[in-house]
Design a protein around this motif. Structure first.
Motif, short mmCIF file in Angstrom:
data_model
loop_
_atom_site.label_atom_id
_atom_site.label_comp_id
_atom_site.label_asym_id
_atom_site.label_seq_id
_atom_site.Cartn_x
_atom_site.Cartn_y
_atom_site.Cartn_z
N ILE A 97 0.84 -1.20 0.00
CA ILE A 97 0.00 0.00 0.00
C ILE A 97 0.87 1.25 0.00
O ILE A 97 1.69 1.43 0.90
CB ILE A 97 -0.91 0.04 1.24
N ARG A 155 -1.52 6.67 0.00
CA ARG A 155 -2.83 6.04 0.01
C ARG A 155 -3.21 5.64 1.43
O ARG A 155 -4.36 5.80 1.85
CB ARG A 155 -2.82 4.81 -0.90
N LEU A 156 -2.23 5.12 2.16
CA LEU A 156 -2.48 4.74 3.55
C LEU A 156 -2.89 5.98 4.35
O LEU A 156 -3.82 5.94 5.15
CB LEU A 156 -1.21 4.12 4.15
N ILE A 182 -6.42 6.90 3.58
CA ILE A 182 -7.34 6.00 4.28
C ILE A 182 -7.47 6.39 5.75
O ILE A 182 -8.56 6.42 6.30
CB ILE A 182 -6.82 4.56 4.20
N MET A 183 -6.34 6.70 6.36
CA MET A 183 -6.36 7.08 7.76
C MET A 183 -7.17 8.36 7.95
O MET A 183 -7.92 8.49 8.91
CB MET A 183 -4.93 7.29 8.27
N MET A 195 -10.70 7.39 7.84
CA MET A 195 -11.08 6.71 9.07
C MET A 195 -11.28 7.71 10.20
O MET A 195 -12.27 7.66 10.92
CB MET A 195 -10.00 5.72 9.50
N LYS A 196 -10.32 8.62 10.35
CA LYS A 196 -10.42 9.60 11.44
C LYS A 196 -11.67 10.44 11.30
O LYS A 196 -12.30 10.80 12.30
CB LYS A 196 -9.18 10.52 11.42
N VAL A 200 -14.45 9.59 10.22
CA VAL A 200 -15.64 8.85 10.63
C VAL A 200 -15.62 8.58 12.13
O VAL A 200 -16.66 8.34 12.74
CB VAL A 200 -15.74 7.50 9.88
N ALA A 201 -14.44 8.63 12.72
CA ALA A 201 -14.26 8.24 14.12
C ALA A 201 -14.66 9.33 15.11
O ALA A 201 -13.98 9.57 16.10
CB ALA A 201 -12.82 7.82 14.35
N ASN A 202 -15.77 9.98 14.83
CA ASN A 202 -16.29 10.99 15.76
C ASN A 202 -17.82 10.89 15.68
O ASN A 202 -18.37 10.88 14.58
CB ASN A 202 -15.80 12.38 15.36
N LEU A 233 -15.80 5.63 -0.40
CA LEU A 233 -15.42 4.77 0.72
C LEU A 233 -16.27 5.05 1.95
O LEU A 233 -16.57 4.13 2.73
CB LEU A 233 -13.93 4.96 1.04
N LEU A 280 -18.22 2.34 4.21
CA LEU A 280 -18.03 2.20 5.65
C LEU A 280 -19.37 2.22 6.38
O LEU A 280 -19.61 1.40 7.27
CB LEU A 280 -17.13 3.32 6.18
#
Lengths: 101, 101
Positions: free
Chosen positions: B9, B13-14, B17-18, B21-22, B24-26, B87, B91
DNA sequence: CTTTGATATTGCCATATCGCAATCTCCGAA
DNA sequence: TTCGGAGATTGCGATATGGCAATATCAAAG
């Protein structure tokens, strides 16, 4: 997802989901989780495969352990970690699909 | 996901993605994103549906905007937000499946 | 030009997270 | 018992994030 459904999600459940999301939202933890999706691993093994320091891997395993997202099998001096939370696997699959696209 | 695949990866790109993710993480951002998965919404509309202050919603939209995860359609004084990053929808679907289980 | 409704931004403070180095704990071998 | 390997934990400084109140923008209506 419709608004009615969103507001129906119990707060504790939402919190749990957020905890899971946060745990994936870190490059190293993400890679660790990817490894564990494949099969159980020892700490040192993961450190080597991911080319990271042992302490770093252990540090990032700690929150996963505390949230009950992974299981530990301690035999003597070594510890073998395995995936416990199914949602993590789903999330990784979700990403994997996107990589292929 | 196998180790060979993980290490392939690309870093950018990683990171992307992070970032996703972050975002969404709220809890609030997660609920905002859920709304947008359904259809485009105005800011005030979202604030009311989610029972949150307007400024709070706007604040959390800011990072989503900056990362290009949502699109804004500004017509006069109002702004209509819509989902842009596929994405995110994946998710949310991923979570929805787990809610049903 | 002034007002108003809809958003966005800023400043502040408390808390959380990250990476790193050093240290500590345990278990099994010698 | 002593030592070495494998992990876990702690302390620390730097940075990031979250919520909140106040304020700034800005376009359309009057």
């Amino acid at each position: 997802m419709a608004i009615s459904k969103i507001n129906q999600i119990p707060p504790e459940r939402l919190k749990r989901i957020m905890d899971i999301m946060k745990s994936v939202a870190n490059p190293l933890r993400f890679r660790i989780i990817c490894l564990l999706c494949d099969r159980p691993h020892k700490v040192g093994e993961m450190a080597e495969l991911l080319n990271e320091r042992q302490a770093a891997v252990s540090q990032h395993l700690a929150p996963l352990r505390m949230l009950g997202l992974v299981a530990v099998d301690r035999t003597g001096g070594t510890a073998t970690y395995s995936l416990k939370e199914p949602l993590l696997r789903s999330l990784v699959n979700c990403f994997e699909s996107h990589f292929l696209a």
